[in-house]
Each structure stands twice: as structure tokens, then as C-alpha cells.
Design a protein around this motif. Structure first.
Motif, PDB file in Angstrom:
ATOM      1  N   GLY A  80      80.335  45.820  93.777  1.00 33.08           N
ATOM      2  CA  GLY A  80      79.677  46.515  91.825  1.00 33.08           C
ATOM      3  C   GLY A  80      78.458  45.101  91.105  1.00 33.08           C
ATOM      4  O   GLY A  80      78.662  44.490  91.725  1.00 33.08           O
ATOM      5  N   THR A  81      77.902  45.578  90.440  1.00 30.27           N
ATOM      6  CA  THR A  81      77.058  45.318  89.781  1.00 30.27           C
ATOM      7  C   THR A  81      77.255  44.768  87.867  1.00 30.27           C
ATOM      8  O   THR A  81      78.142  46.249  87.564  1.00 30.27           O
ATOM      9  N   TRP A  82      77.864  43.610  87.727  1.00 27.28           N
ATOM     10  CA  TRP A  82      78.900  43.400  86.428  1.00 27.28           C
ATOM     11  C   TRP A  82      78.835  43.380  85.378  1.00 27.28           C
ATOM     12  O   TRP A  82      77.514  41.353  86.075  1.00 27.28           O
ATOM     13  N   ASP A  83      77.891  43.062  84.355  1.00 25.55           N
ATOM     14  CA  ASP A  83      77.426  42.280  83.632  1.00 25.55           C
ATOM     15  C   ASP A  83      79.554  41.685  82.296  1.00 25.55           C
ATOM     16  O   ASP A  83      79.181  42.365  82.074  1.00 25.55           O
ATOM     17  N   MET A  84      78.574  40.426  82.261  1.00 21.66           N
ATOM     18  CA  MET A  84      79.556  39.572  81.023  1.00 21.66           C
ATOM     19  C   MET A  84      79.203  39.772  79.899  1.00 21.66           C
ATOM     20  O   MET A  84      78.163  40.132  78.704  1.00 21.66           O
ATOM     21  N   ILE A  85      80.707  40.233  78.975  1.00 19.70           N
ATOM     22  CA  ILE A  85      81.039  40.538  77.905  1.00 19.70           C
ATOM     23  C   ILE A  85      81.818  39.390  77.082  1.00 19.70           C
ATOM     24  O   ILE A  85      81.507  39.475  75.830  1.00 19.70           O
TER      25      ILE A  85
ATOM     26  N   LYS B 233      73.671  35.366  79.904  1.00 18.15           N
ATOM     27  CA  LYS B 233      74.530  36.338  80.431  1.00 18.15           C
ATOM     28  C   LYS B 233      74.548  36.510  81.257  1.00 18.15           C
ATOM     29  O   LYS B 233      73.742  36.673  82.123  1.00 18.15           O
ATOM     30  N   LEU B 234      76.035  36.386  81.738  1.00 17.91           N
ATOM     31  CA  LEU B 234      75.630  35.937  83.624  1.00 17.91           C
ATOM     32  C   LEU B 234      75.972  37.774  84.547  1.00 17.91           C
ATOM     33  O   LEU B 234      76.646  38.550  83.155  1.00 17.91           O
ATOM     34  N   ARG B 235      75.302  37.777  85.440  1.00 21.25           N
ATOM     35  CA  ARG B 235      75.667  39.627  85.548  1.00 21.25           C
ATOM     36  C   ARG B 235      76.564  38.670  87.356  1.00 21.25           C
ATOM     37  O   ARG B 235      76.428  37.685  87.698  1.00 21.25           O
ATOM     38  N   LYS B 236      77.899  39.689  88.156  1.00 19.23           N
ATOM     39  CA  LYS B 236      78.167  40.220  89.073  1.00 19.23           C
ATOM     40  C   LYS B 236      77.950  40.937  89.953  1.00 19.23           C
ATOM     41  O   LYS B 236      77.816  41.196  89.119  1.00 19.23           O
ATOM     42  N   VAL B 237      77.165  40.226  91.132  1.00 20.34           N
ATOM     43  CA  VAL B 237      76.921  41.130  91.944  1.00 20.34           C
ATOM     44  C   VAL B 237      77.861  41.225  93.146  1.00 20.34           C
ATOM     45  O   VAL B 237      77.995  40.084  93.817  1.00 20.34           O
ATOM     46  N   ILE B 238      78.646  42.438  93.566  1.00 17.43           N
ATOM     47  CA  ILE B 238      80.383  41.802  94.129  1.00 17.43           C
ATOM     48  C   ILE B 238      79.916  43.070  96.096  1.00 17.43           C
ATOM     49  O   ILE B 238      79.927  43.926  94.938  1.00 17.43           O
TER      50      ILE B 238
ATOM     51  N   TRP C 113      89.740  39.863  89.450  1.00 18.38           N
ATOM     52  CA  TRP C 113      90.999  41.336  89.238  1.00 18.38           C
ATOM     53  C   TRP C 113      90.049  42.690  88.032  1.00 18.38           C
ATOM     54  O   TRP C 113      89.773  42.508  88.156  1.00 18.38           O
ATOM     55  N   ILE C 114      90.307  43.896  88.568  1.00 20.29           N
ATOM     56  CA  ILE C 114      90.183  44.686  87.889  1.00 20.29           C
ATOM     57  C   ILE C 114      91.473  45.179  86.541  1.00 20.29           C
ATOM     58  O   ILE C 114      92.697  45.269  87.451  1.00 20.29           O
ATOM     59  N   GLU C 115      91.107  45.756  85.600  1.00 21.11           N
ATOM     60  CA  GLU C 115      91.861  45.243  84.700  1.00 21.11           C
ATOM     61  C   GLU C 115      91.208  46.475  83.767  1.00 21.11           C
ATOM     62  O   GLU C 115      90.137  46.385  82.965  1.00 21.11           O
ATOM     63  N   ASP C 116      91.641  48.040  83.169  1.00 19.60           N
ATOM     64  CA  ASP C 116      90.903  48.922  82.190  1.00 19.60           C
ATOM     65  C   ASP C 116      88.807  48.990  82.256  1.00 19.60           C
ATOM     66  O   ASP C 116      88.907  48.752  82.047  1.00 19.60           O
ATOM     67  N   ASP C 117      89.081  49.372  83.772  1.00 21.02           N
ATOM     68  CA  ASP C 117      87.449  49.543  83.958  1.00 21.02           C
ATOM     69  C   ASP C 117      86.954  48.358  84.297  1.00 21.02           C
ATOM     70  O   ASP C 117      85.492  48.290  84.171  1.00 21.02           O
ATOM     71  N   LYS C 118      87.292  47.299  83.518  1.00 14.96           N
ATOM     72  CA  LYS C 118      86.950  45.962  84.173  1.00 14.96           C
ATOM     73  C   LYS C 118      86.673  44.681  84.242  1.00 14.96           C
ATOM     74  O   LYS C 118      87.767  44.756  85.451  1.00 14.96           O
ATOM     75  N   LEU C 119      86.177  44.612  85.411  1.00  8.25           N
ATOM     76  CA  LEU C 119      86.323  42.945  85.873  1.00  8.25           C
ATOM     77  C   LEU C 119      86.145  41.620  85.459  1.00  8.25           C
ATOM     78  O   LEU C 119      86.015  41.318  84.473  1.00  8.25           O
ATOM     79  N   HIS C 120      87.453  41.368  85.617  1.00  8.79           N
ATOM     80  CA  HIS C 120      87.997  39.319  84.713  1.00  8.79           C
ATOM     81  C   HIS C 120      88.181  38.352  85.982  1.00  8.79           C
ATOM     82  O   HIS C 120      87.891  39.062  86.917  1.00  8.79           O
TER      83      HIS C 120
ATOM     84  N   CYS D  87      89.124  28.291  81.959  1.00 10.94           N
ATOM     85  CA  CYS D  87      87.614  29.846  81.682  1.00 10.94           C
ATOM     86  C   CYS D  87      87.898  31.384  81.683  1.00 10.94           C
ATOM     87  O   CYS D  87      87.682  31.646  83.254  1.00 10.94           O
ATOM     88  N   LYS D  88      87.665  31.865  80.746  1.00 11.22           N
ATOM     89  CA  LYS D  88      88.296  33.753  80.667  1.00 11.22           C
ATOM     90  C   LYS D  88      86.863  34.329  80.431  1.00 11.22           C
ATOM     91  O   LYS D  88      86.440  34.191  79.775  1.00 11.22           O
ATOM     92  N   GLN D  89      86.605  35.045  81.806  1.00  9.05           N
ATOM     93  CA  GLN D  89      85.463  36.090  81.951  1.00  9.05           C
ATOM     94  C   GLN D  89      85.709  37.347  81.875  1.00  9.05           C
ATOM     95  O   GLN D  89      85.993  37.171  82.618  1.00  9.05           O
ATOM     96  N   VAL D  90      85.347  38.514  80.870  1.00 12.57           N
ATOM     97  CA  VAL D  90      85.212  39.896  81.020  1.00 12.57           C
ATOM     98  C   VAL D  90      83.758  40.582  81.842  1.00 12.57           C
ATOM     99  O   VAL D  90      82.485  40.475  80.981  1.00 12.57           O
ATOM    100  N   PHE D  91      83.656  41.278  82.782  1.00 13.17           N
ATOM    101  CA  PHE D  91      82.907  42.059  82.770  1.00 13.17           C
ATOM    102  C   PHE D  91      82.702  43.012  82.949  1.00 13.17           C
ATOM    103  O   PHE D  91      84.266  43.956  83.791  1.00 13.17           O
ATOM    104  N   LYS D  92      81.827  43.824  82.098  1.00 14.24           N
ATOM    105  CA  LYS D  92      81.409  45.599  81.904  1.00 14.24           C
ATOM    106  C   LYS D  92      80.988  45.955  83.563  1.00 14.24           C
ATOM    107  O   LYS D  92      79.741  45.385  83.689  1.00 14.24           O
TER     108      LYS D  92
END
Ligand code: 1AG
Length: 137
Positions: free
Chosen positions: A7-12, A38-43, A110-117, A127-132
Motif C-alpha cells: 500500500g501507500t503509507w505516509d510518515m507520522i 515527509k516520507l512516503r512508502k509505496v510497497i 512490520w505492521i502494528e495497530d494498522d500502522k507500518l513500522h 531510527c524509528k519511523q511510523v507510517f499511516k
């Protein structure tokens, strides 16, 4: 079977990118720019084949690999290094080891609480990043 990373994930959140970049030897000027992004992941995934795109309005980075199959990675636009990478599943975590000039280098998604970690490791720095998930999906 772990939850899908696709999916497409935006850094929070983004903790200690500075320490990670210093460990990679990134210049102060580039670090200052990178910290504001503001990073975005597309996986994308097809079976064991993954494509992970990290995008920003400064630079983009794409890596593609097959889980369990070693590959040559060139970290173009990051620290511009050639590393030997291997991605495997460790429980629910997709873990990459990046063997090269830097010790203890790699990352885990990994996925945790519907977020991409994401944790990015280099020489003891983490470095720890979380994406919604992007709302438009
Ligand atoms: C990665 O993610 C790293 C993706 O492999 C980029 C994340 C943070 C920045 C990392 C290092 C900073 C190096 C140089 C700064 C220059 C540019 C700023 C960042 C540009 C974004 C592309 C792991 C995994 C798959 O998701 O790659």
C-alpha cells in the motif's frame, strides 16, 4: 501469515533519523534537508518479490528484492554505498541485513495497530519511523 505491508503509507513519526544519518556519514547540509522531509512508502508485492519505494519532494529511493535471495543494493541518493543485502521474515518482521562497510546495518518493517513500522539500523544507531495508511486507498 503476517499482515500485508502493501500500500501507500505516509510518515507520522521519525525518531533519531539524525543519529542514523551521522552513522552513515551523511553531510550536515544534506542531513538538515533530510530531517524536514515527509516520507512516503509505496510497497508492492507479488509472491516473494517486493518493491519498496520511498518518496519525498527531495529524493526518491527504490529497492526491489526477493525474500530469502541475496542481492546487490546500491543506496543511490542515500549514502551511495554498495552493500550485499538479504531480506527474510523473522516472525512478523520483514528484516533486511545490509553487509558492507558499515557494521550492524539493516532495517525491519512490520505492521502494528494498522500502522507500518520501520526501524533503520547502522552501527548501534536506530531510527524509528511510523507510517499511516494513505487515506486515498
Ligand atoms: C530505506 O528504507 C531508507 C529509505 O532503505 C530512506 C529513509 C531515510 C533516509 C535514510 C538515509 C539518509 C541518507 C541520506 C539523506 C538523503 C536523502 C533523504 C532521504 C530521501 C528519501 C528517499 C528501508 C526500506 C526499503 O523501506 O528501502
Amino acid at each position: 501469515m503476517p499482515a500485508s505491508l502493501c500500500g501507500t503509507w505516509d510518515m507520522i513519526s521519525n525518531v533519531n533519523l539524525e543519529g542514523y544519518m551521522i552513522a552513515l556519514g551523511i553531510s550536515p547540509f544534506i542531513r538538515k534537508i533530510a530531517l524536514r522531509l515527509k516520507l512516503r512508502k509505496v510497497i508492492e508485492q507479488q509472491g516473494d518479490q517486493y518493491i519498496i519505494k520511498t518518496t519525498s519532494n527531495f529524493r526518491n529511493y527504490t529497492v526491489s528484492f526477493r525474500v530469502g535471495q541475496e542481492f546487490q543494493e546500491f543506496t543511490q541518493g542515500l549514502d551511495n554505498k554498495h552493500v550485499k543485502s538479504l531480506v527474510t521474515w523473522e516472525g512478523n518482521k520483514l528484516v533486511c541485513e545490509q553487509i558492507g562497510e558499515k557494521k550492524n546495518r539493516g532495517w525491519a518493517h512490520w505492521i502494528e495497530d494498522d500502522k507500518l513500522h520501520l526501524e533503520l539500523y547502522c552501527e548501534g544507531e536506530v531510527c524509528k519511523q511510523v507510517f499511516k495508511k494513505n487515506a486515498n486507498e
